[in-house]
Design an enzyme around this catalytic site. Structure first.
Site, PDB file in Angstrom:
ATOM      1  CG  HIS A 261      -2.127   0.653   1.461  1.00  0.00           C
ATOM      2  ND1 HIS A 261      -1.826   2.098   1.677  1.00  0.00           N
ATOM      3  CD2 HIS A 261      -3.147   0.603   0.518  1.00  0.00           C
ATOM      4  CE1 HIS A 261      -2.871   2.951   1.024  1.00  0.00           C
ATOM      5  NE2 HIS A 261      -3.883   2.069   0.799  1.00  0.00           N
ATOM      6  CD  GLU A 319      -8.432  -3.702  -3.491  1.00  0.00           C
ATOM      7  OE1 GLU A 319     -10.096  -4.175  -3.433  1.00  0.00           O
ATOM      8  OE2 GLU A 319      -9.128  -2.304  -4.595  1.00  0.00           O
TER       9      GLU A 319
HETATM   10  N1  COA Z   1       4.544  -7.410  -5.277  1.00  0.00           N
HETATM   11  C1  COA Z   1       5.280  -6.813  -5.217  1.00  0.00           C
HETATM   12  N2  COA Z   1       6.000  -5.957  -5.345  1.00  0.00           N
HETATM   13  C2  COA Z   1       5.047  -5.471  -4.858  1.00  0.00           C
HETATM   14  C3  COA Z   1       4.240  -5.211  -4.233  1.00  0.00           C
HETATM   15  C4  COA Z   1       3.347  -6.562  -4.552  1.00  0.00           C
HETATM   16  N3  COA Z   1       2.213  -6.489  -4.387  1.00  0.00           N
HETATM   17  N4  COA Z   1       3.709  -3.728  -3.810  1.00  0.00           N
HETATM   18  C5  COA Z   1       5.054  -2.810  -3.996  1.00  0.00           C
HETATM   19  N5  COA Z   1       6.033  -4.030  -4.361  1.00  0.00           N
HETATM   20  C6  COA Z   1       7.084  -3.439  -4.768  1.00  0.00           C
HETATM   21  C7  COA Z   1       7.588  -2.782  -6.232  1.00  0.00           C
HETATM   22  O1  COA Z   1       7.901  -3.194  -7.414  1.00  0.00           O
HETATM   23  C8  COA Z   1       8.814  -1.986  -5.730  1.00  0.00           C
HETATM   24  O2  COA Z   1      10.443  -2.482  -5.852  1.00  0.00           O
HETATM   25  P1  COA Z   1      11.369  -2.281  -6.700  1.00  0.00           P
HETATM   26  O3  COA Z   1      11.047  -0.936  -5.891  1.00  0.00           O
HETATM   27  O4  COA Z   1      11.941  -3.612  -7.521  1.00  0.00           O
HETATM   28  O5  COA Z   1      10.656  -1.685  -7.880  1.00  0.00           O
HETATM   29  C9  COA Z   1       8.732  -1.573  -4.944  1.00  0.00           C
HETATM   30  O6  COA Z   1       7.825  -2.657  -3.816  1.00  0.00           O
HETATM   31  C10 COA Z   1       8.144  -0.156  -4.547  1.00  0.00           C
HETATM   32  O7  COA Z   1       6.755   0.167  -4.535  1.00  0.00           O
HETATM   33  P2  COA Z   1       5.930   1.191  -5.140  1.00  0.00           P
HETATM   34  O8  COA Z   1       4.996   0.669  -6.900  1.00  0.00           O
HETATM   35  O9  COA Z   1       6.951   1.989  -6.278  1.00  0.00           O
HETATM   36  O10 COA Z   1       5.324   1.593  -3.911  1.00  0.00           O
HETATM   37  P3  COA Z   1       3.645   2.175  -4.279  1.00  0.00           P
HETATM   38  O11 COA Z   1       3.529   3.135  -2.548  1.00  0.00           O
HETATM   39  O12 COA Z   1       3.509   3.437  -5.245  1.00  0.00           O
HETATM   40  O13 COA Z   1       3.022   0.918  -4.762  1.00  0.00           O
HETATM   41  C11 COA Z   1       0.919  -0.423  -4.264  1.00  0.00           C
HETATM   42  C12 COA Z   1       1.551   0.737  -3.806  1.00  0.00           C
HETATM   43  C13 COA Z   1      -0.685  -0.409  -3.961  1.00  0.00           C
HETATM   44  C14 COA Z   1       0.648   0.326  -6.077  1.00  0.00           C
HETATM   45  C15 COA Z   1       1.611  -1.417  -5.038  1.00  0.00           C
HETATM   46  O14 COA Z   1       1.834  -2.263  -3.449  1.00  0.00           O
HETATM   47  C16 COA Z   1       0.868  -2.313  -5.513  1.00  0.00           C
HETATM   48  O15 COA Z   1       0.660  -2.505  -6.749  1.00  0.00           O
HETATM   49  N6  COA Z   1       0.582  -3.692  -4.953  1.00  0.00           N
HETATM   50  C17 COA Z   1      -0.217  -4.682  -5.537  1.00  0.00           C
HETATM   51  C18 COA Z   1      -1.701  -4.087  -6.298  1.00  0.00           C
HETATM   52  C19 COA Z   1      -2.649  -3.551  -5.420  1.00  0.00           C
HETATM   53  O16 COA Z   1      -3.006  -4.718  -3.989  1.00  0.00           O
HETATM   54  N7  COA Z   1      -3.632  -2.942  -5.493  1.00  0.00           N
HETATM   55  C20 COA Z   1      -4.504  -2.268  -4.623  1.00  0.00           C
HETATM   56  C21 COA Z   1      -3.850  -1.316  -3.363  1.00  0.00           C
HETATM   57  S1  COA Z   1      -5.638  -0.642  -2.655  1.00  0.00           S
END
Ligand code: COA
Length: 374
Positions: A261, A319
């Protein structure tokens, strides 16, 4: 004059260059002040309209959270009547929606149908009613069934399930859906709410704000995750397969849906609320089938993500258990994101009202990194 102008541009360029580097994804940027809710990512606390989510979810109806977000009280029958009226008015519009609800994707359908609404729907109660009616009509349409007219005497949650199934749900299923709708009704400056506030800040209307928000919610990084979470649980099949399956996904560079998140550094408090709601449903005799599996997969995913990202806690988000709960309630996975939209419409509209009162255009800056003119 020209010299003054070019001096001025130089000053502007310098000021722009001096500004702090742009935060990718606006992480940590405060984009609004709000009285609607607080998301405390460090402590895993969610407050909606002055109440902890644990106190609201399971205790109040969706209509009550709409009322609370409008500054009203729990148990306001006028709000319940107005949302019911919104459902009836939206149902009357179905014949005029063209092929909007024929889209294969539920969020595309919802966006297209909502875009048909005129100013008379630009209130939180009417939009809450309309989005639910469109989501239900789309869910029936994809089964080849005709839409079911709303019954405004029912609660919003019970009527939503009735409009999908064609028969009134059990009290336990209606209560579980109510818990879900309340739990997702608002959540700080999430991407779709931000989109709604940006649209409102231009002086545009509430229907346009909700249409934009539906578009933002559709994405898999936001509200599009619960369907894929259920796909993941199906693919894993049994808790003992979870570790190897998750390892494979991470090795392939894919994200584990329902984990991680932007704000929470601990487990999303809504995951716990929805997990408990699923358990209550089981206790009421509704076999969910997937709760034990989900718990096993969550443990495995948490462990694998901790090993891969020791400095960034990636725990279950809303989710993850949305998928388990809505499946147990009896909804098809394709209807999960539209149902999320039906709940979040409450927050979008409340934020639109709040933003309108601010009366200031949201218009950030960008840093030019392209080639200089020759
Ligand atoms: N599975 C695997 N790796 C994950 C991950 C996940 N669910 N969530 C984050 N990461 C990793 C990213 O790949 C990234 O790695 P890197 O630095 O090697 O590229 C790192 O963690 C940071 O991710 P980032 O996208 O910068 O963090 P964010 O704060 O922007 O992302 C989300 C938040 C929710 C978009 C992200 O955790 C995600 O994509 N989750 C899965 C989708 C989901 O469940 N969405 C519903 C949200 S309520």
């Amino acid at each position: 004059m020209e010299a003054i102008q070019s001096d001025f541009s130089a000053v502007q360029r310098e000021a722009a260059a001096d500004r702090t580097p742009s935060a990718s994804g606006l992480e940590g940027v405060i984009a609004a002040e709000t009285r609607l809710g607080e998301v405390d990512g460090e402590r895993g606390r969610l407050v909606i309209a002055g109440h902890d989510i644990e106190r609201l979810a399971g205790d109040i109806a969706f209509e009550d959270v709409v009322s609370l977000l409008a500054g009203g009280a729990i148990g306001d029958l006028e709000v319940r009547r107005a949302i019911g009226e919104g459902r009836s008015l939206a149902f009357a519009r179905l014949p005029a929606l063209g092929d909007a609800l024929a889209r294969a994707d539920g969020m595309d359908a919802l966006r297209a149908a909502t875009a048909h609404l005129d100013e008379s729907f630009a209130t939180p109660t009417r939009l809450a009613g309309a989005v639910a009616v469109f989501a239900a009509a789309w869910a029936r349409g994809r089964q080849g069934q005709a839409p079911v007219a709303p019954d405004p005497s029912l609660s919003h949650a019970a009527d939503y399930l009735r409009m999908i199934d064609g028969e009134a749900p059990s009290a336990a299923r209606a209560a579980a859906l109510d818990t879900y709708l309340v739990t997702v009704s608002d959540h700080g400056m999430n991407a779709s709410t931000f989109a709604a506030r940006v649209i409102t800040s231009t002086g545009s209307d509430m229907v346009s704000a909700v249409v934009a928000a539906i578009g933002a919610l559709k994405g898999p990084l936001h509200g599009g995750a619960p369907g894929p979470v259920l796909d993941m649980l199906d693919a894993i099949g049994a808790p003992e397969n979870a570790a190897a399956w998750i390892e494979g996904e991470l090795l392939a560079g894919r994200r584990i849906m329902g984990m991680g998140h932007r704000i929470y550094r601990v487990r999303d408090p809504r995951a716990a609320v929805l997990e408990r709601a699923t358990q209550r449903l089981e206790q009421a005799g509704v076999r969910t089938g997937r709760l034990d599996l989900a718990r096993g997969v969550e443990r495995a995913a948490e462990g694998a993500l901790r090993a891969k990202y020791p400095n960034r806690p990636l725990r279950a988000n809303v989710e993850f258990y949305t998928a388990v709960l809505l499946d147990a309630v009896g909804l098809d996975r394709a209807a999960f994101s539209p149902t999320f939209a039906a709940g979040r419409t409450a927050g979008w509209c409340a934020h639109a009202v709040e933003q309108r009162a601010v009366g200031k255009l949201i218009r950030p800056d960008s840093r030019y990194i392209g080639p200089n003119p020759t």
